[in-house]
Design a protein around this motif. Structure first.
Motif, PDB file in Angstrom:
ATOM      1  N   LEU A 100      41.154  30.780  35.568  1.00  0.00           N
ATOM      2  CA  LEU A 100      40.148  31.154  35.048  1.00  0.00           C
ATOM      3  C   LEU A 100      41.431  31.238  33.569  1.00  0.00           C
ATOM      4  N   THR A 101      42.350  30.667  33.392  1.00  0.00           N
ATOM      5  CA  THR A 101      43.519  31.280  32.703  1.00  0.00           C
ATOM      6  C   THR A 101      44.361  29.870  32.240  1.00  0.00           C
ATOM      7  N   GLY A 102      43.622  28.475  32.682  1.00  0.00           N
ATOM      8  CA  GLY A 102      44.194  27.621  31.567  1.00  0.00           C
ATOM      9  C   GLY A 102      45.714  27.041  31.857  1.00  0.00           C
ATOM     10  N   ASN A 103      46.069  28.189  32.832  1.00  0.00           N
ATOM     11  CA  ASN A 103      47.901  27.670  32.610  1.00  0.00           C
ATOM     12  C   ASN A 103      48.144  27.461  33.904  1.00  0.00           C
ATOM     13  N   VAL A 114      46.991  43.636  39.284  1.00  0.00           N
ATOM     14  CA  VAL A 114      47.487  42.090  38.616  1.00  0.00           C
ATOM     15  C   VAL A 114      48.306  41.748  37.286  1.00  0.00           C
ATOM     16  N   GLY A 115      49.106  42.340  37.296  1.00  0.00           N
ATOM     17  CA  GLY A 115      50.469  43.411  36.457  1.00  0.00           C
ATOM     18  C   GLY A 115      51.377  41.719  36.439  1.00  0.00           C
ATOM     19  N   SER A 116      51.190  41.498  37.605  1.00  0.00           N
ATOM     20  CA  SER A 116      52.483  39.904  37.799  1.00  0.00           C
ATOM     21  C   SER A 116      52.179  38.632  37.024  1.00  0.00           C
ATOM     22  N   LEU A 117      50.534  38.661  36.853  1.00  0.00           N
ATOM     23  CA  LEU A 117      50.013  37.583  36.331  1.00  0.00           C
ATOM     24  C   LEU A 117      50.430  38.256  34.335  1.00  0.00           C
ATOM     25  N   LEU A 118      51.002  36.982  34.320  1.00  0.00           N
ATOM     26  CA  LEU A 118      51.199  36.884  32.402  1.00  0.00           C
ATOM     27  C   LEU A 118      50.543  36.678  31.387  1.00  0.00           C
ATOM     28  N   VAL A 119      49.234  35.938  31.847  1.00  0.00           N
ATOM     29  CA  VAL A 119      48.484  35.207  30.393  1.00  0.00           C
ATOM     30  C   VAL A 119      47.022  35.591  30.804  1.00  0.00           C
ATOM     31  N   PRO A 120      46.663  36.239  29.760  1.00  0.00           N
ATOM     32  CA  PRO A 120      45.225  36.523  29.855  1.00  0.00           C
ATOM     33  C   PRO A 120      44.050  35.441  30.540  1.00  0.00           C
ATOM     34  N   THR A 121      43.049  35.611  31.767  1.00  0.00           N
ATOM     35  CA  THR A 121      41.957  34.875  31.857  1.00  0.00           C
ATOM     36  C   THR A 121      40.542  34.532  30.801  1.00  0.00           C
ATOM     37  N   LEU A 122      39.977  34.379  31.410  1.00  0.00           N
ATOM     38  CA  LEU A 122      38.401  33.664  30.439  1.00  0.00           C
ATOM     39  C   LEU A 122      37.734  35.182  30.504  1.00  0.00           C
ATOM     40  N   ALA A 144      31.725  42.486  26.406  1.00  0.00           N
ATOM     41  CA  ALA A 144      31.257  41.066  27.348  1.00  0.00           C
ATOM     42  C   ALA A 144      30.970  41.655  28.885  1.00  0.00           C
ATOM     43  N   LEU A 145      30.781  41.356  29.757  1.00  0.00           N
ATOM     44  CA  LEU A 145      31.207  42.035  31.098  1.00  0.00           C
ATOM     45  C   LEU A 145      32.480  40.700  31.993  1.00  0.00           C
ATOM     46  N   ASN A 146      32.833  41.318  32.705  1.00  0.00           N
ATOM     47  CA  ASN A 146      34.083  40.516  33.081  1.00  0.00           C
ATOM     48  C   ASN A 146      34.163  41.207  34.467  1.00  0.00           C
ATOM     49  N   ILE A 147      33.160  40.660  36.037  1.00  0.00           N
ATOM     50  CA  ILE A 147      32.995  41.040  37.637  1.00  0.00           C
ATOM     51  C   ILE A 147      33.692  39.687  38.171  1.00  0.00           C
ATOM     52  N   ALA A 148      34.380  40.634  39.092  1.00  0.00           N
ATOM     53  CA  ALA A 148      35.615  39.733  39.949  1.00  0.00           C
ATOM     54  C   ALA A 148      34.573  40.245  41.435  1.00  0.00           C
ATOM     55  N   VAL A 149      34.863  39.271  42.541  1.00  0.00           N
ATOM     56  CA  VAL A 149      34.571  39.811  44.041  1.00  0.00           C
ATOM     57  C   VAL A 149      34.600  38.488  45.006  1.00  0.00           C
ATOM     58  N   SER A 150      35.864  38.835  45.657  1.00  0.00           N
ATOM     59  CA  SER A 150      36.637  37.808  46.861  1.00  0.00           C
ATOM     60  C   SER A 150      36.567  38.689  47.927  1.00  0.00           C
ATOM     61  N   GLY A 151      37.155  38.059  49.026  1.00  0.00           N
ATOM     62  CA  GLY A 151      37.513  38.253  50.257  1.00  0.00           C
ATOM     63  C   GLY A 151      39.446  38.413  50.325  1.00  0.00           C
ATOM     64  N   GLY A 188      40.084  37.517  37.927  1.00  0.00           N
ATOM     65  CA  GLY A 188      39.423  38.458  36.625  1.00  0.00           C
ATOM     66  C   GLY A 188      40.291  38.822  36.143  1.00  0.00           C
ATOM     67  N   GLY A 189      41.509  39.009  36.331  1.00  0.00           N
ATOM     68  CA  GLY A 189      42.430  39.447  35.021  1.00  0.00           C
ATOM     69  C   GLY A 189      43.016  40.594  34.873  1.00  0.00           C
ATOM     70  N   HIS A 190      43.049  41.365  33.299  1.00  0.00           N
ATOM     71  CA  HIS A 190      43.641  42.547  33.283  1.00  0.00           C
ATOM     72  C   HIS A 190      43.231  43.433  32.833  1.00  0.00           C
ATOM     73  N   ASP A 191      41.633  42.416  32.648  1.00  0.00           N
ATOM     74  CA  ASP A 191      40.678  43.660  31.778  1.00  0.00           C
ATOM     75  C   ASP A 191      38.996  43.838  32.546  1.00  0.00           C
ATOM     76  N   ILE A 192      39.068  43.561  33.719  1.00  0.00           N
ATOM     77  CA  ILE A 192      37.675  43.560  34.766  1.00  0.00           C
ATOM     78  C   ILE A 192      37.057  44.974  34.411  1.00  0.00           C
ATOM     79  N   ASP A 193      36.091  44.880  34.636  1.00  0.00           N
ATOM     80  CA  ASP A 193      35.319  46.267  34.425  1.00  0.00           C
ATOM     81  C   ASP A 193      34.965  46.363  35.925  1.00  0.00           C
ATOM     82  N   GLN A 194      34.299  45.085  37.070  1.00  0.00           N
ATOM     83  CA  GLN A 194      34.262  45.804  38.319  1.00  0.00           C
ATOM     84  C   GLN A 194      35.195  45.195  39.201  1.00  0.00           C
ATOM     85  N   VAL A 195      35.319  44.302  40.341  1.00  0.00           N
ATOM     86  CA  VAL A 195      36.493  43.972  41.031  1.00  0.00           C
ATOM     87  C   VAL A 195      36.687  44.704  42.364  1.00  0.00           C
TER      88      VAL A 195
END
Length: 556
Positions: free
Chosen positions: A95-98, A142-150, A161-168, A177-184
Motif C-alpha cells: 500500500l505504499t507503492g514503493n 511503524v517508525g521505520s517505514l519511511l514513506v506514506p501508505t495509501l 477518511a478512515l484507515n483501519i488495519a488488522v492482522s495476525g 496501515g502506515g503512520h496515521d491509522i484510526d484503528q489497528v
C-alpha cells in the motif's frame, strides 16, 4: 469505468464452530451491474506466504471468496520484485507503492550497531527509543517505514477518511496501515492487541471474548477434503514429523489457535466488527480497510507447503473469505478488493527430495555468521566473537563496528571470496556493488541478482554485503517444532505472488504478464480519484477496466 473507493459495513461475526465445514460458496448473490461512481471502501487483503505457485495449484479447488476474486482482474504473475522476500518488506510494498529500497524496510530484522539498549538486532516494527534494559519485549511502532501508505495519503487529502488495519502480525498491520491509522489490531499471545497508549475498542473486546470462549472449550480437528488425501502422509524433518495434521485444539492452547485456520477467521471477523463500529463506507469520503491473514505463513513455516495442513488451511481460508465478502454484500456496501501476498514460500527439502528436486537441501553451518567470524578472525588476527553479524544464513551481513575502515573493506572482500567458494552460495554482493547498480526499470522476471538486491537496498538499514543461497537451499540448518520451512530468497518461488482485483459488476480479465505489488497503490489511488504527487511511487497504475476504457486516467 472507475473502480475503487471507500466503504463497507460488515457483519457481526458469528462464533466459530467446533468442527468447521468444508469450503463452499457462501456468498450472497452479487449484482452484475457496476455501481455508479467509485466504491466507498477499498479492502486490501494480504495472504502471508501465498505464492503464485500455491495459487495455481489450488485455484481449481476454490469455491468461496478466492473463487469470487478470480472473476475480476487477475494478475497471476505479480512480483514482490526485491530480494528480501520476508513479511515486513513485502507488506511495506503493498500500500505504499514503493520497494524496500525506499520504504526502508529491508528485512524483518536488521543489525544497528549504534543501539545502546539491548541487542543490536532491530525488529522492523519496534520503537528502539522505548526499549527497556533487560526486557525481552518491545514497543510496536511503524517508525521505520519511511514513506506514506495509501491510507496516509487518503487522510492527508481528507481527514474524514478512515484507515483501519488488522492482522495476525503487528508488522503486517502496521506496514499496510502506515503512520496515521484510526484503528489497528494484531494477534499477541491469546488475543488481539493494539498500539501502546491506545485502548482496545468495544468491537475488538467482543472479538477477544469470543476467542476466549473458543480457547476455553477447545475444538475438534478440521475435516480433510477428499482431494487432500494425496497430501495426507507423514514426512520426517529432523526430529519433527509433519504432513498429517488436522488442527485439533486442546482447551487453553492459544498456540494451536494461532497456527490454525481459526486465527484467519477471527481476523476477518474482527475486520467485520470494525467496519460496523467505524461505519466504513457510509459517507462520501473513501475509507480503506487493510487485512493481513497470517496463518498460511504460520502453517508453511511449521509444516511446509505440501502437506495435509496446507490443504486444509487453504480450503478453510477460501471459506472464511467467502463469508467475509458475503457479510459486506449483506450490508449493501459498494466495495473494491485487492488481494495479494507479501512473499511466496518453499516446501521442506525432505519432501522436495522425494518429488525429484534433488538439489533441495538445508543450509550448512559453514554459511553462518559464526563460521565466517571464526575463519576471518583467525585470518586477520581479530577477536572472532561477533566479527560478522547476521540474522540467519542468507540476506544481509554486517562487519563489527570496531573494525578500522581500511581493514573493513579487506574483511568484506575476503568474506565474499570465502562464501562464493561455498557450493551452497549463489552470489555475494557488497554494499558498494549494490549501491552502484541502477534501480531496475525492466520487467521483474528478468532482473539480475544485483537488481533484485538493489530493490531491497537502503543505506540506513542494509548490511555491508548480501548473501544469496542457491535455488532450493532452505536457510534453516536444523528444523525444529514450528520452524522447518521458510522463504526470504531472491528466487521466483519466493518473489511471485498473485494480484487479484474485484468489484461488483466489473469486467473480469486475466493478464499473465509480470506486474509488481508496488503497482497496487497507484492503481487504487487512480481508481478512487486520489491525486498523489508525481514521483511518489515506484510502481505504475494498472488499468482494471478489461476493455477500451482506462481507469488510470484519473492518475494523469
Amino acid at each position: 469505468m472507475t473502480f475503487a473507493r471507500k466503504a463497507a459495513a460488515l457483519l457481526a461475526a458469528v462464533a466459530m464452530p467446533a468442527v468447521p465445514a468444508l469450503a463452499q460458496d457462501t456468498s450472497a448473490p452479487v449484482s452484475k451491474t457496476v455501481p455508479d461512481g467509485a466504491p466507498r471502501l477499498v479492502v486490501a487483503i494480504a495472504i502471508d506466504q501465498f505464492s503464485s505457485d500455491i495459487f495455481a495449484q489450488y485455484r481449481q479447488r476454490f469455491t468461496g471468496g478466492l473463487a469470487r476474486l478470480t472473476q475480476g482482474a487477475v494478475f497471476p504473475s505479480g512480483y514482490q520484485s526485491h530480494a528480501a522476500t520476508e513479511t515486513c518488506p513485502g507488506h511495506s510494498t503493498i500500500l505504499t507503492g514503493n520497494r524496500p529500497a525506499h520504504t526502508g524496510i529491508i528485512a524483518n530484522y536488521w543489525i544497528d550497531q549504534s543501539v545502546t539498549v539491548g541487542r543490536t538486532k532491530v525488529y522492523c516494527a519496534e520503537d528502539v527509543s522505548k526499549r527497556v534494559a533487560g526486557s525481552g519485549d518491545y514497543v510496536a511502532s511503524v517508525g521505520s517505514l519511511l514513506v506514506p501508505t495509501l491510507g496516509d495519503w487518503m487522510k492527508r487529502a481528507n481527514p474524514e477518511a478512515l484507515n483501519i488495519a488488522v492482522s495476525g502480525k503487528d508488522r503486517a498491520a502496521l506496514m499496510m496501515g502506515g503512520h496515521d491509522i484510526d484503528q489497528v489490531y494484531w494477534w499477541k499471545g491469546d488475543k488481539f492487541v493494539t498500539l501502546a497508549g491506545r485502548e482496545i475498542g468495544p468491537k475488538a473486546a467482543a472479538q477477544n471474548a469470543e476467542i476466549a470462549s473458543t480457547l476455553a472449550k477447545g475444538a475438534a480437528a478440521y475435516p480433510l477434503p477428499a482431494w487432500c488425501a494425496r497430501a495426507d502422509r507423514a514426512v520426517r524433518a529432523g526430529d519433527v514429523t509433519v504432513g498429517t495434521g488436522h488442527f485439533a485444539m486442546k482447551a487453553g492452547d492459544a498456540e494451536a489457535f494461532r497456527v490454525s485456520p481459526r486465527l484467519d477467521r477471527a481476523t476477518l471477523d474482527l475486520a467485520v466488527k470494525l467496519v460496523d463500529e467505524e461505519k466504513l463506507g457510509k459517507d462520501a469520503v473513501p475509507d480503506v480497510l487493510a487485512v493481513s491473514l497470517s496463518v498460511t505463513d504460520f502453517v508453511g513455516h511449521a509444516t511446509g507447503t505440501e502437506g495435509a495442513e496446507m490443504c486444509i488451511q487453504l480450503t478453510q481460508l477460501d471459506l472464511a473469505l467467502g463469508d467475509f465478502f458475503a457479510s459486506l454484500d449483506k450490508r449493501g456496501i459498494d466495495y473494491a478488493v485487492v488481494l495479494t501476498a507479501d512473499h511466496g514460500g518453499f516446501d521442506i527439502p525432505e519432501r522436495l527430495d522425494e518429488q525429484a528436486l534433488e538439489q533441495a537441501d538445508r543450509v550448512k553451518k559453514s554459511v553462518s555468521d559464526k563460521a565466517l567470524s571464526d575463519v576471518l578472525g583467525k585470518r586477520f588476527g581479530l577477536a572472532a566473537d561477533g566479527l560478522i553479524l547476521a540474522d540467519g544464513a542468507s540476506g544481509d551481513y554486517w562487519v563489527r563496528k570496531d573494525v578500522a575502515p581500511g581493514l573493513k573493506g579487506k574483511i568484506v572482500d575476503d568474506a565474499k571470496a570465502v562464501l562464493e567458494a561455498n557450493p551452497q552460495v549463489e552470489a555475494v554482493l557488497t554494499a558498494a556493488e549494490i549501491a552502484a547498480t541502477p534501480m531496475p526499470t525492466r520487467s521483474p522476471e528478468v532482473w539480475t541478482m544485483a537488481e533484485r538486491a538493489r530493490a531491497s537496498y537502503n543505506p540506513l538499514h542494509s548490511g555491508d554485503f548480501v548473501v544469496f543461497l542457491k535455488r532450493g537451499i532452505v536457510p534453516i540448518a536444523t528444523p525444529g517444532p514450528g520452524y522447518i520451512a521458510t522463504h526470504g530468497s531472491p528466487w521466483d518461488y519466493d518473489r511471485r505472488v498473485p494480484i487479484l482485483f474485484w468489484r461488483k459488476g466489473m469486467t473480469g480479465f486475466e493478464q499473465p504478464s509480470a506486474v509488481e505489488t508496488v503497482d497496487i497503490a497507484p492503481s487504487l489511488a487512480a481508481l478512487i480519484g486520489l491525486k498523489i504527487p508525481e514521483g511518489s511511487f515506484d510502481g505504475r497504475c494498472l488499468d482494471l477496466d478489461g476493455g477500451p476504457g482506462n481507469t488510470c486516467g484519473a492518475a494523469k
